[in-house]
Motif scaffolding. Structure first.
Motif: not given
Length: 145
Positions: A17-24, A80-82, A99-107, A111-116
């Motif tokens: 529960x935080x904006x995508x830019x802040x999480x990234x 940036x931010x993605x 490691x790949x981390x994807x950031x998606x602001x679902x609303x 932010x939905x974070x997916x780490x692979x």
């Protein structure tokens, strides 16, 4: 069919529960990253240095009760931010682990974070990293709250 070193991979996800830019941005800030990289809990400490550009290097020294666990890598992609992608060099993964981390602001503000991560030395190492990354994503949520 059994897994080989190159077939072992993992994916962990978390809704934060935080904006995508802040999480990234948390993943590129040494002071915040030092708070995040404590998969063993709050009693752990970490020292982080980085050069957050494509081709730049980072170093993370996790410390758990006096036992240092060095990690390092090279940034492969910084969108940036993605998306972030980097190599992950540790005692439990080969130097070409990625490691790949994807950031998606679902609303808005979520932010939905997916780490692979791909390539591990063993199934046990992969499973240990799964627990570590899950804990780290929990720390990300705390750090950006």
């Amino acid at each position: 069919m059994t897994d080989t070193i190159n077939e072992l991979e993992l994916t962990v996800s978390r809704r934060i529960p935080a904006p995508r830019d802040k999480v990234f941005d948390a993943w590129l800030s040494p002071p915040i990253l030092a708070k995040i990289m404590r998969p063993g809990g709050k009693h752990m400490t970490s020292k982080v240095t980085n050069d957050p550009v494509k081709g730049g290097r980072f170093s993370i020294i996790m410390n758990d009760a006096g036992k240092e666990m060095p990690h390092a890598g090279t940034y492969l992609e910084i969108d940036p931010h993605s998306r972030l992608a980097f190599t992950w060099e540790s005692a439990h993964s080969p130097d070409d682990s990625v490691v790949t981390i994807d950031f998606k602001e679902s609303e808005p503000g979520i932010t939905d974070v997916t780490l692979h991560q791909v390539r591990f030395l063993s199934e046990q190492a992969r499973d240990s990293h799964r627990g570590g990354w899950t804990s780290i994503l929990e720390c990300v949520e705390e750090a950006v709250a």
